[in-house]
Design a protein around this motif. Structure first.
Motif, mmCIF file in Angstrom:
data_model
loop_
_atom_site.group_PDB
_atom_site.id
_atom_site.type_symbol
_atom_site.label_atom_id
_atom_site.label_comp_id
_atom_site.label_asym_id
_atom_site.label_seq_id
_atom_site.Cartn_x
_atom_site.Cartn_y
_atom_site.Cartn_z
ATOM 1 N N GLY A 85 0.789 -1.219 0.000
ATOM 2 C CA GLY A 85 0.000 0.000 0.000
ATOM 3 C C GLY A 85 0.822 1.269 0.000
ATOM 4 O O GLY A 85 0.265 2.373 0.100
ATOM 5 N N GLY A 86 2.150 1.155 -0.105
ATOM 6 C CA GLY A 86 3.008 2.328 -0.079
ATOM 7 C C GLY A 86 3.262 2.891 -1.461
ATOM 8 O O GLY A 86 2.977 2.265 -2.482
ATOM 9 N N ASN A 87 3.806 4.080 -1.494
ATOM 10 C CA ASN A 87 4.128 4.772 -2.729
ATOM 11 C C ASN A 87 5.640 4.933 -2.789
ATOM 12 O O ASN A 87 6.238 5.620 -1.955
ATOM 13 C CB ASN A 87 3.427 6.138 -2.768
ATOM 14 C CG ASN A 87 3.544 6.802 -4.124
ATOM 15 O OD1 ASN A 87 4.572 6.739 -4.777
ATOM 16 N ND2 ASN A 87 2.469 7.449 -4.553
ATOM 17 N N ALA A 88 6.263 4.280 -3.777
ATOM 18 C CA ALA A 88 7.721 4.309 -3.874
ATOM 19 C C ALA A 88 8.239 5.726 -4.102
ATOM 20 O O ALA A 88 9.293 6.107 -3.562
ATOM 21 C CB ALA A 88 8.195 3.390 -4.997
ATOM 22 N N MET A 89 7.522 6.531 -4.894
ATOM 23 C CA MET A 89 7.965 7.900 -5.157
ATOM 24 C C MET A 89 7.947 8.737 -3.883
ATOM 25 O O MET A 89 8.897 9.475 -3.591
ATOM 26 C CB MET A 89 7.075 8.526 -6.225
ATOM 27 C CG MET A 89 7.448 9.961 -6.574
ATOM 28 S SD MET A 89 9.127 10.102 -7.250
ATOM 29 C CE MET A 89 8.927 9.269 -8.818
ATOM 30 N N VAL A 90 6.875 8.626 -3.095
ATOM 31 C CA VAL A 90 6.770 9.381 -1.841
ATOM 32 C C VAL A 90 7.882 8.967 -0.877
ATOM 33 O O VAL A 90 8.532 9.811 -0.248
ATOM 34 C CB VAL A 90 5.385 9.176 -1.208
ATOM 35 C CG1 VAL A 90 5.331 9.814 0.185
ATOM 36 C CG2 VAL A 90 4.306 9.765 -2.099
#
Length: 409
Positions: free
Chosen positions: A223-228
């Protein structure tokens, strides 16, 4: 009348230039010939030699203090890492980490206040001095806010990317510290030092290979965002380098010229509300407010306080990059102690990488090329403008003299 004044100043400037150009040779010749005749000249040269020897002894003592502080800082970081792993990995203690940090800040404030009492001026009370430090602590509050923002960014990045990717980007703190040192403090490092820093970063990356090369662990959290996560850790790394150089600049070049213990008191005071907000945000952690404390947790609080004091001392007697080298070397020492005491991993690749880190630290520390400071462009512009004005005046004088010569008597 104006022509006479300008011509007189022109010839006076010429005479001053002639005298200044021959002064060094004249003094050297007079000193050489009069040394045999006048014993006072010999005494003066002896005094110069004594002054040079005292200066060399002073520099040697400063280097000894610097290396001693950095060595103790390396050992403190290693002991703190091993004790924390023993506390949370072996004993499974569940105290709140930020509570340990805030107790460490209180210990720093008490110890710094006790050290300040020994440097009070005559007739000044400790309460008056501490009140003055509180009113002048704005710069340290900014630094405390930066540290708080770094903690938040680390939390955000670890919620979006894996520990392996985070570890890789975290090693860039070495280069960001050197970059901000070149930009803010205008220091110019030799290429040998830059190569040593890059080699150090690569060695640490290779040493931590078991963390970031574990394919069983996800590179991106569910559920994470690699860019963030990547942007957060890059900002955190940049803030880390900036904070180190900002702290060094305040300690060494601030106009208030406060002592090292006074700056430690201000920084601890500014960090207290930041950690207090983190405690409220986490709700006291798994054990609740002030829960789960043990003798090991108290040892960690004292070690954390000692680390903060040692960091300030290392920056005062050395610089931020040497402090970074000490904390990086602590990674190797703590891993070896972890292997010997707690049965941690120590592979042949880690041994080779540890040797590479040690060689890189020695290459940086033993480089004899002096670290120069580039001049401030504003001051250079002022000097250039004054020289241009002087040249214009001299050109005007020469033009008036040549015109008067052409006109005749």
């Amino acid at each position: 009348l104006r022509l006479s004044m300008l011509s007189g100043r022109h010839y006076q400037n010429l005479e001053e230039r002639k005298r200044s150009s021959t002064t060094a040779a004249k003094i050297q010749g007079d000193t050489t010939h009069s040394a045999d005749r006048n014993p006072a000249v010999l005494n003066d040269s002896d005094e110069v030699k004594k002054g040079q020897s005292h200066k060399a002894m002073f520099n040697c003592s400063i280097n000894t203090i610097k290396m001693g502080v950095l060595l103790i800082l390396c050992l403190q970081n290693s002991m703190f890492t091993i004790l924390r792993r023993y506390s949370q990995g072996v004993l499974k203690e569940v105290y709140a980490t930020h509570e340990v940090l805030i107790v460490g800040e209180v210990i720093k404030m008490v110890f710094s206040a006790w050290m300040i009492t020994g440097n009070l001026s005559e007739g000044e009370s400790l309460a008056t001095r501490l009140n003055f430090l509180v009113r002048k602590s704005g710069k340290m509050f900014i630094l405390a806010l930066i540290y708080g923002a770094m903690n938040i960014l680390s939390y955000v990045s670890l919620r979006n990317i894996g520990a392996g990717i985070f570890t890789i980007f975290a090693q860039c703190k070495i280069l960001t510290t050197a970059t901000f040192s070149s930009i803010i403090l205008r220091r110019q490092y030799s290429w040998a030092r830059w190569r040593a820093l890059i080699s150090l970063m690569m060695g640490v990356l290779l040493f931590t290979e078991p963390i970031w090369n574990d394919f069983d662990k996800p590179m991106v959290q569910d559920g994470g965002n690699a860019m963030v996560g990547t942007v957060a850790v890059l900002i955190e790394v940049s803030l880390s380098g900036f904070a180190s150089i900002y702290f060094e600049k305040v300690i060494k070049t601030d106009k208030d010229q406060l002592g090292i213990w006074e700056r430690n008191f201000q920084l601890a005071l500014g960090s207290f509300p930041v950690y207090f907000l983190f405690i409220l945000w986490n709700g006291g952690g798994q054990a609740g407010y002030l829960g789960g404390w043990s003798p090991v947790a108290w040892c960690l609080a004292f070690l954390g306080a000692a680390g903060g004091l040692l960091v300030a001392l290392s920056i005062k007697y050395g610089d931020s990059i040497l402090k970074t080298l000490a904390t990086t070397g602590a990674i190797i020492v703590s891993s070896v102690l972890d292997y010997m005491v707690l049965g941690g991993d120590l592979t042949p690749v880690m041994c080779i990488a540890g040797s590479q880190v040690i060689i890189a630290i020695m290459n940086y520390s033993f480089d004899t090329t002096p670290v120069t400071v580039s001049p401030d462009p504003t001051s250079v512009d002022k000097v250039t403008d004054s020289e241009c004005d002087e040249n214009e005046k001299e050109n005007e004088t020469e033009a008036l003299l040549s015109n008067s010569a052409d006109d005749g008597p």
